[in-house]
Design an enzyme around this catalytic site. Structure first.
Site, mmCIF file in Angstrom:
data_model
loop_
_atom_site.group_PDB
_atom_site.id
_atom_site.type_symbol
_atom_site.label_atom_id
_atom_site.label_comp_id
_atom_site.label_asym_id
_atom_site.label_seq_id
_atom_site.Cartn_x
_atom_site.Cartn_y
_atom_site.Cartn_z
ATOM 1 N NE ARG A 133 56.498 22.451 10.893
ATOM 2 C CZ ARG A 133 57.002 22.995 12.013
ATOM 3 N NH1 ARG A 133 57.959 22.390 12.704
ATOM 4 N NH2 ARG A 133 56.542 24.148 12.448
ATOM 5 C CB ALA A 175 59.234 30.843 9.460
ATOM 6 N NE ARG A 195 56.192 24.785 3.130
ATOM 7 C CZ ARG A 195 55.718 24.661 4.375
ATOM 8 N NH1 ARG A 195 56.527 24.474 5.393
ATOM 9 N NH2 ARG A 195 54.414 24.747 4.611
ATOM 10 C CD GLN A 249 52.246 21.120 10.714
ATOM 11 O OE1 GLN A 249 51.070 20.849 10.969
ATOM 12 N NE2 GLN A 249 52.616 21.619 9.545
ATOM 13 C CG ASP A 298 54.959 30.421 8.568
ATOM 14 O OD1 ASP A 298 54.124 30.212 9.454
ATOM 15 O OD2 ASP A 298 55.850 29.612 8.280
HETATM 16 O O1 MRU Z 1 53.848 24.431 7.362
HETATM 17 P P1 MRU Z 1 54.810 24.622 8.504
HETATM 18 O O2 MRU Z 1 54.779 23.520 9.495
HETATM 19 O O3 MRU Z 1 56.195 24.977 8.031
HETATM 20 O O4 MRU Z 1 54.243 25.917 9.221
HETATM 21 C C1 MRU Z 1 54.978 26.471 10.257
HETATM 22 C C2 MRU Z 1 54.229 27.466 11.017
HETATM 23 O O5 MRU Z 1 53.202 27.963 10.605
HETATM 24 C C3 MRU Z 1 54.823 27.893 12.290
HETATM 25 O O6 MRU Z 1 53.814 28.300 13.166
HETATM 26 C C4 MRU Z 1 55.751 29.052 12.069
HETATM 27 O O7 MRU Z 1 56.726 28.788 11.120
HETATM 28 C C5 MRU Z 1 56.263 29.403 13.400
HETATM 29 S S1 MRU Z 1 57.911 29.490 13.654
HETATM 30 C C6 MRU Z 1 58.259 31.204 13.664
#
Ligand code: MRU
Length: 345
Positions: free
Chosen positions: A44, A46, A87, A194, A235
């Protein structure tokens, strides 16, 4: 330690759903398994899903037994279509798959082997690019981190959201390397935790003092001057600065504004979607109600209740003081053209 890496024709990645209890690498040569692990958030963040998506395409073509070039090309395009939509909110996944597709189209491959080589080379470039960008982002981001800074953050934007270092966390990791003492306050990030599970674990690994609070304590933290800034990842960022990030980010932006704290978004330029002018155009992933109604395997809400579970929210660009990328720091206000110029410059 790397979050994701190619081992021969297999992709190895940390199973983030096992953290903080167990540090386990999963190895697979099946792109559908990678896709499932992106969907379930074992991979997980971005930049990480961009790299994993690119390598998913690579392992799929490397392990294909197809020998006919036309059929192989069709297989390749179908795999790209399959992976890029796993996603929807983080643009990095579709960005990475599109980079591979475009490179294959440009190369005009003449054999099955050539197609495999082009895909692998581009996937490696995306992976190495993520490593280099994280380091650079950390250097720019650390300029905003002072000796003694207390940083309030949401979700996880460290090594686990990328390959190494991460995005916002890269700023405090580099600040620490520079000898600055920093502290992190991690919102737990319901429903999937997270912040509590991953950011807290990473900070402890890197010997950075970290305090976990529930998301609803952020008002208390900011009102009582327990943080000096909010710094977090993204994201997808529209060209006007509107930013999709983990649910709860918008609330933190409002609190930062109310309490005169700087609010910084840290992300690679691959997270900036130049085709989108406004946050309203960003698709927000809606996830399973069970993520909200269950906590630690225990039911927390009565059967049959209606549930909301948007995984992300949109923070207006007007609430953001600066966006930090591998190319530097873009400071507000984000007048038309400014962010695009930063990306293309
Ligand atoms: O659902 P996730 O855990 O994949 O969400 C990730 C986020 O929202 C992070 O804050 C994001 O990807 C930050 S990294 C540039």
């Amino acid at each position: 330690m790397k979050n994701i890496e190619l081992r021969g024709s297999k992709l190895a990645f940390i199973d983030q759903n096992m953290l903080p209890h167990e540090l386990i690498y999963v190895e697979t040569d099946d792109y559908k398994v990678v896709a499932e692990n992106i969907k379930s958030l074992s991979i997980r963040g971005a930049p990480a899903i961009g790299v994993a998506g690119a390598y998913a395409v690579a392992i799929a073509v490397l392990n294909s037994a197809q020998t006919d070039l036309q059929l192989f090309k069709k297989e390749f395009y179908d795999i790209c279509d399959y992976i890029e939509v796993v996603r929807p909110t983080a643009v990095n996944l579709s960005w990475a798959v599109e980079k591979i597709r475009a490179q294959v189209d440009r190369a005009g491959v003449a054999s099955v082997q050539e197609l495999k080589d082009v895909v692998l080379e581009e996937a490696h470039r995306i992976y190495q690019g993520s490593i280099d960008e994280s380091r650079q982002i950390g250097l720019y981001g650390s300029e905003l981190v002072q000796e003694g800074s207390r940083i309030l953050t949401n979700c996880n934007d460290g090594m686990l959201c990328a390959v190494e270092y991460g995005t916002a966390a890269a700023a405090w990791y580099v600040a620490k390397e520079q000898g600055k003492n920093v502290e992190v306050i991690a919102c737990e990030t319901r429903p999937l935790m997270q912040g509590a599970r991953l950011t807290a674990w990473e900070c402890l690994q890197n010997k950075i003092p970290v305090t976990v609070c529930t998301d609803s304590m952020a008002g208390y933290v900011t009102a009582n001057k327990m943080a000096d800034m909010v710094m977090l990842g993204a994201d997808r960022i529209a060209t006007n600065g509107d930013t999709a990030n983990k649910i709860g980010t918008y609330m933190l932006a409002r609190l930062a504004h109310a309490h005169n704290l700087p609010f910084y978004v840290v992300a690679p330029t691959s997270t900036i979607d130049l085709s989108i002018d406004h946050g309203d155009d960003i698709a927000i992933e809606q996830r399973s109600p069970s993520e909200v109604t269950c906590c630690g395997g225990k039911k927390m809400a009565p059967e049959g209740v209606n549930v909301l579970n948007p995984a992300f929210d949109i923070t207006p660009g007007t609430l953001i003081d600066a966006i930090i990328t591998e190319k530097g720091i873009v400071r507000a206000p984000f007048e038309p053209g400014k962010i695009a110029e930063h990306c293309n410059g």
